[in-house]
Design an enzyme around this catalytic site. Structure first.
Site, short mmCIF file in Angstrom:
data_model
loop_
_atom_site.label_atom_id
_atom_site.label_comp_id
_atom_site.label_asym_id
_atom_site.label_seq_id
_atom_site.Cartn_x
_atom_site.Cartn_y
_atom_site.Cartn_z
N LYS A 89 47.97 88.78 23.06
CA LYS A 89 47.67 89.42 21.48
C LYS A 89 48.99 90.05 21.03
CE LYS A 89 43.83 87.41 21.05
NZ LYS A 89 42.39 87.82 21.54
C1 LIG Z 1 41.06 87.45 21.68
C2 LIG Z 1 39.84 87.44 20.77
C3 LIG Z 1 38.73 88.13 21.06
C4 LIG Z 1 38.13 88.78 22.41
O1 LIG Z 1 39.15 89.67 22.85
P1 LIG Z 1 39.13 90.38 24.28
O2 LIG Z 1 40.25 91.65 24.06
O3 LIG Z 1 39.84 89.36 25.13
O4 LIG Z 1 37.99 90.77 24.50
C5 LIG Z 1 37.79 88.30 19.99
N1 LIG Z 1 37.97 87.74 18.91
C6 LIG Z 1 39.16 86.95 18.57
C7 LIG Z 1 39.18 86.52 17.09
C8 LIG Z 1 39.96 86.85 19.69
O5 LIG Z 1 41.14 86.06 19.32
#
Ligand SMILES: *Cc1c(COP(=O)(O)O)cnc(C)c1O
Length: 397
Positions: A195
């Site tokens: 991310k």
């Molecule tokens: C990555 C992601 C999540 C989940 O995030 P985590 O921290 O891995 O639980 C939720 N929504 C979207 C749109 C994502 O891309």
């Protein structure tokens, strides 16, 4: 014409270029080592500091650090008392955890098709999906491009609904000058490895509502009193009371150590992504086979991903073959996302089917996320462009 590597030609590059890589520098390493040496490795002072910094950065009243964005989304639903027979309106164009957490609460995810330019939920179509069971709207800021929050907040107000934002891609994004994380009832961020900023795994829940914060806090650690983590320190006590059957969703000080340093450089991280985006935009501008992502002028976009759409009707190969051909050139890719309603569970449980959300489905069929991460060099980006050009020229109809 140059032979693609998949046809036996020479690959554009020798070393595989992944689609994403985190930027971990000496500061993150030093901060983690400091935590490891301190003897306190689970939730503690570093998490407190990270929450404080994130709250200030995000211009929200409260920030709660958690183990993931999925945990944050789930706790937001718990805190807002979303339960059996309720409906939550969201986008099908998201990672599946956005919808899974709604199912965890035994509520129904009601999807609304996306806007053809931003790939965000189409705010104009939300009202038609509202029933007397609807309790909340859960917009997803796709790729870090904020949704139409004015329209969404207006609809929520009119129908007395809560707004929970999935801002997994949107740390540092802004909508008309407002930070994402300061607008809806609750906003959930992800610090997963790829991310915009990372803590390895991790998440944050922002809210301006003290009740939401208190309830989410309580449920984040077994339903014990907020400062139960202190119970092994000098100021703590052995005694605690459980006030709800909570979850184990806390963030550790090891994760927070990485987060503290990543947050300091968030602007730099977004800017480096922006530079590659500019290069890609310019490189693909004159290629009719490629549709590039766009941004509204009133948003600050984090550029979490660069999803191109390949007009495969102009080519002799399909999207899956295009991805394989890129891999043979040593270029990594991903696809964001398989529309949630097309997954077997969602089809079987709720009767969703192909054709329900045609814009999401049509975009999905052409979509490829190409490499984009802060440490990418200009040469890396040039290789991606060259590989795509080579494949298009060879397979053009
Ligand atoms: C990555 C992601 C999540 C989940 O995030 P985590 O921290 O891995 O639980 C939720 N929504 C979207 C749109 C994502 O891309």
């Amino acid at each position: 014409m140059e032979q693609p590597a998949i046809e036996g030609g020479k690959p554009i590059r020798d070393k595989f270029l992944p689609f994403s890589l985190p930027l971990i520098e000496q500061e993150e390493i030093d901060q983690v080592v400091d935590t490891l040496k301190s003897g306190w490795v689970t939730t503690g002072p570093k998490v407190k500091k990270f929450e404080q910094d994130f709250k200030d950065f995000g211009k929200a009243k409260f920030s709660l650090a958690l183990g993931s964005c999925t945990a944050a989304l789930h706790l937001a639903l718990v805190a807002l008392d979303i339960k059996e027979n309720d409906e939550v309106i969201t986008s099908p164009f998201t990672f599946v955890s956005t919808a899974n957490v709604i199912v965890h609460q035994k509520a129904k995810p009601v999807f609304v098709d996306i806007d053809k330019d931003t790939y965000n939920i189409d705010a104009k179509k939300i009202e038609a999906a509202i029933t007397d069971k609807t309790k909340a709207i859960l917009p997803v800021h796709y790729a870090g491009h904020p949704c139409d929050m004015d329209e969404i907040m207006e609809i929520a107000k009119k129908h007395n609904l809560k707004v929970i934002e999935d801002a997994a891609h949107a740390v540092g994004a802004e909508y008309k000058g407002k930070r994402i994380g300061s607008i809806g009832d609750a906003t959930c961020f992800s610090f997963y490895a790829n991310k915009v900023m990372t803590t390895g795994e991790g998440g944050m829940l922002n809210t301006n509502d003290e009740n939401i914060f208190n309830k989410a806090s309580l449920y984040s650690l077994h339903g014990m009193d907020r400062d139960a983590w202190k119970r092994y320190s000098a100021t703590g006590s052995w005694f605690y009371e459980v006030k709800a059957p909570g979850y184990k969703y806390n963030m550790t000080d090891i994760q927070a150590s990485i987060g503290l340093e990543q947050l300091k450089k968030i602007d730099k991280l977004i800017e480096s992504r922006g530079k590659i985006v500019k290069f890609y935009d310019a490189s693909f501008k004159d290629m009719p086979e490629i549709i590039i992502p766009t941004a509204k002028e009133y948003v600050k976009h984090t550029r979490y991903i660069y999803p191109i759409r390949v007009k495969t009707d102009m080519l002799k190969i399909d999207r899956a073959q295009f991805i394989k051909a890129l891999a043979a050139e040593n270029i990594g890719t991903s696809v964001h996302f398989i529309p949630v309603h097309l997954h077997p569970f969602y089809r079987q449980k709720y009767g969703y089917k192909e054709g329900d959300f045609p814009i999401a489905e049509n975009v999905y069929k052409e979509l490829i996320s190409i490499p984009l991460f802060p440490a990418m060099t200009e040469q890396d980006a040039q290789d991606v462009v060259d590989a795509i050009k080579k494949i298009i020229e060879f397979y053009r109809k």
